[in-house]
Design a protein around this motif. Structure first.
Motif, short mmCIF file in Angstrom:
data_model
loop_
_atom_site.label_atom_id
_atom_site.label_comp_id
_atom_site.label_asym_id
_atom_site.label_seq_id
_atom_site.Cartn_x
_atom_site.Cartn_y
_atom_site.Cartn_z
N ASP A 107 0.85 -1.31 -0.05
CA ASP A 107 -0.10 0.03 0.10
C ASP A 107 0.92 1.12 -0.01
O ASP A 107 1.69 1.33 0.87
CB ASP A 107 -0.74 -0.17 1.39
N GLY A 108 0.56 2.02 -1.15
CA GLY A 108 1.68 3.09 -1.11
C GLY A 108 2.69 2.69 -2.38
O GLY A 108 3.64 2.83 -2.27
N PHE A 188 -5.46 11.02 -2.88
CA PHE A 188 -6.29 11.33 -4.16
C PHE A 188 -5.94 10.10 -5.05
O PHE A 188 -5.07 9.26 -5.17
CB PHE A 188 -5.42 12.60 -4.35
N TYR A 190 -6.33 7.88 -8.90
CA TYR A 190 -5.45 7.91 -10.04
C TYR A 190 -6.08 8.75 -11.27
O TYR A 190 -5.41 8.89 -12.34
CB TYR A 190 -4.89 6.57 -10.24
N ARG A 214 -0.78 14.62 2.77
CA ARG A 214 -0.98 13.72 2.09
C ARG A 214 0.43 12.75 1.99
O ARG A 214 1.43 13.09 1.64
CB ARG A 214 -1.07 14.27 0.66
N ALA A 218 -2.97 4.62 2.37
CA ALA A 218 -4.18 4.59 3.31
C ALA A 218 -4.06 4.05 4.70
O ALA A 218 -4.37 4.35 5.76
CB ALA A 218 -5.42 4.26 2.57
N GLU A 235 -10.81 9.91 2.77
CA GLU A 235 -10.32 9.78 1.40
C GLU A 235 -11.61 9.16 0.50
O GLU A 235 -12.76 8.61 1.12
CB GLU A 235 -9.14 8.78 1.17
#
Ligand code: LIP
Length: 293
Positions: A107-108, A188, A190, A214, A218, A235
């Motif tokens: 994630d990320g 945000f 994509y 940011r 998540a 989000e």
């Protein structure tokens, strides 16, 4: 996620066929998250290539996303062969026990691709169907930030914990704050159209809060709420694998994780102290799709 009428998370979820040992499931989630965290750090190539894209040219998948998910699948299949599986990179298998493992192998991913430290592996045992908004809830989870050596874990009714440097600390959200003094994390999507109205929402919030962060993952944002590193997170456009791990860490630390209704949904996820969540939801409502606002 497909959308369904809002209901309390897990209210319509099928309960496990047997009563699982949630503490044992938490330990297994920690073991799998740690193994995948080691893999993606120790075997990260010097130059990470984009293996594929998904919803847009910037929604990327790397080979390490796929390898991490394959490792999680192998470990979970070995230890819990009859459970269901759902992962970001295509893992999708039904089970017979009422427990489904929801995995975000990295994630990320954009942070991982660029060599920024804000990425995580999220492993969550859930009841109900995580493919349907509002029809599932996490029961035992672990989220690792392997670059910081931090593991957040929880099981339902058993509290939330941060494991770091060989120690374990219980997580408890402190007293309520107001929106104007809140540090609020967000993210945000994509797609350009979604990013345009997400930008309008964050512009509306900016003068009303202490500040915005940011960070790019998540699962980490949610765990930061539980650890008091941010006061709230919201989000739009999240998937079950983004949310499942951090959702339970926040709830077991005394916070709430909701959508416009009771359960977090693809349309809107918000987490924090109840008072802040209510104020954030009121501001966001005007920016959400009509059937969610
Ligand atoms: C990410 C989320 C993050 C969001 C990013 C991305 P991924 O998940 O964790 O909150 O802002 O756009 O969706 O794609 O890195 O697994």
């Amino acid at each position: 996620m497909a959308t369904t009428p809002q209901s309390h998370p897990g209210a319509s979820a099928a309960e496990p066929l047997e009563t699982p040992d949630l503490a044992a499931l938490e330990q297994l989630a920690i073991e799998v998250a740690r193994a995948c965290g080691r893999l993606i750090v120790e075997e990260r190539p010097r130059h990470v290539d984009v293996a594929a894209t998904k919803t847009s040219a910037t929604d990327v998948v790397t080979e390490m996303d796929r390898r991490s998910e394959a490792l999680a699948r192998a470990m979970l299949r070995h230890r819990r062969p009859d459970d269901g599986l759902l992962g970001e990179e295509g893992l999708d298998a039904t089970g017979t026990t009422g427990i489904t493992w929801v995995v975000d192998p990295i994630d990320g991913t954009v942070n991982y691709l660029y060599g920024l430290p804000g990425f995580a592996v999220s492993v969550a045992a859930v009841t109900g169907d995580p493919r349907v908004d509002g029809a599932w809830r996490p029961v035992a989870v672990a989220v690792i930030n392997p670059m910081l050596g931090e593991v957040f874990s929880a099981h339902r009714g058993g509290g939330a914990r941060l494991h770091r440097d060989g120690t374990t600390a219980a997580l408890h959200l402190d007293a309520a704050a107001d929106l104007a003094s809140s540090l609020v994390a967000t993210g945000f999507g994509y797609g350009a159209e979604r990013r345009a109205w997400q930008g309008r929402l964050v512009a509306e919030l900016l003068p009303r809060v202490r500040d915005i962060r940011r960070l790019g993952a998540a699962a980490i944002d949610l765990c930061h709420v539980a650890a008091g590193r941010v006061d709230a997170y919201y989000e739009t456009g999240l998937h079950p694998w983004d949310v499942a791990g951090g959702w339970l860490v926040v709830e077991e630390a005394g916070g709430v994780v909701r959508g416009v209704g009771e359960a977090p949904t693809e349309a809107f996820t918000v987490a924090g102290r109840p008072e802040i969540v209510a104020q954030l939801t009121e501001v966001a409502r005007a920016f959400l799709p009509a059937d969610e606002g």
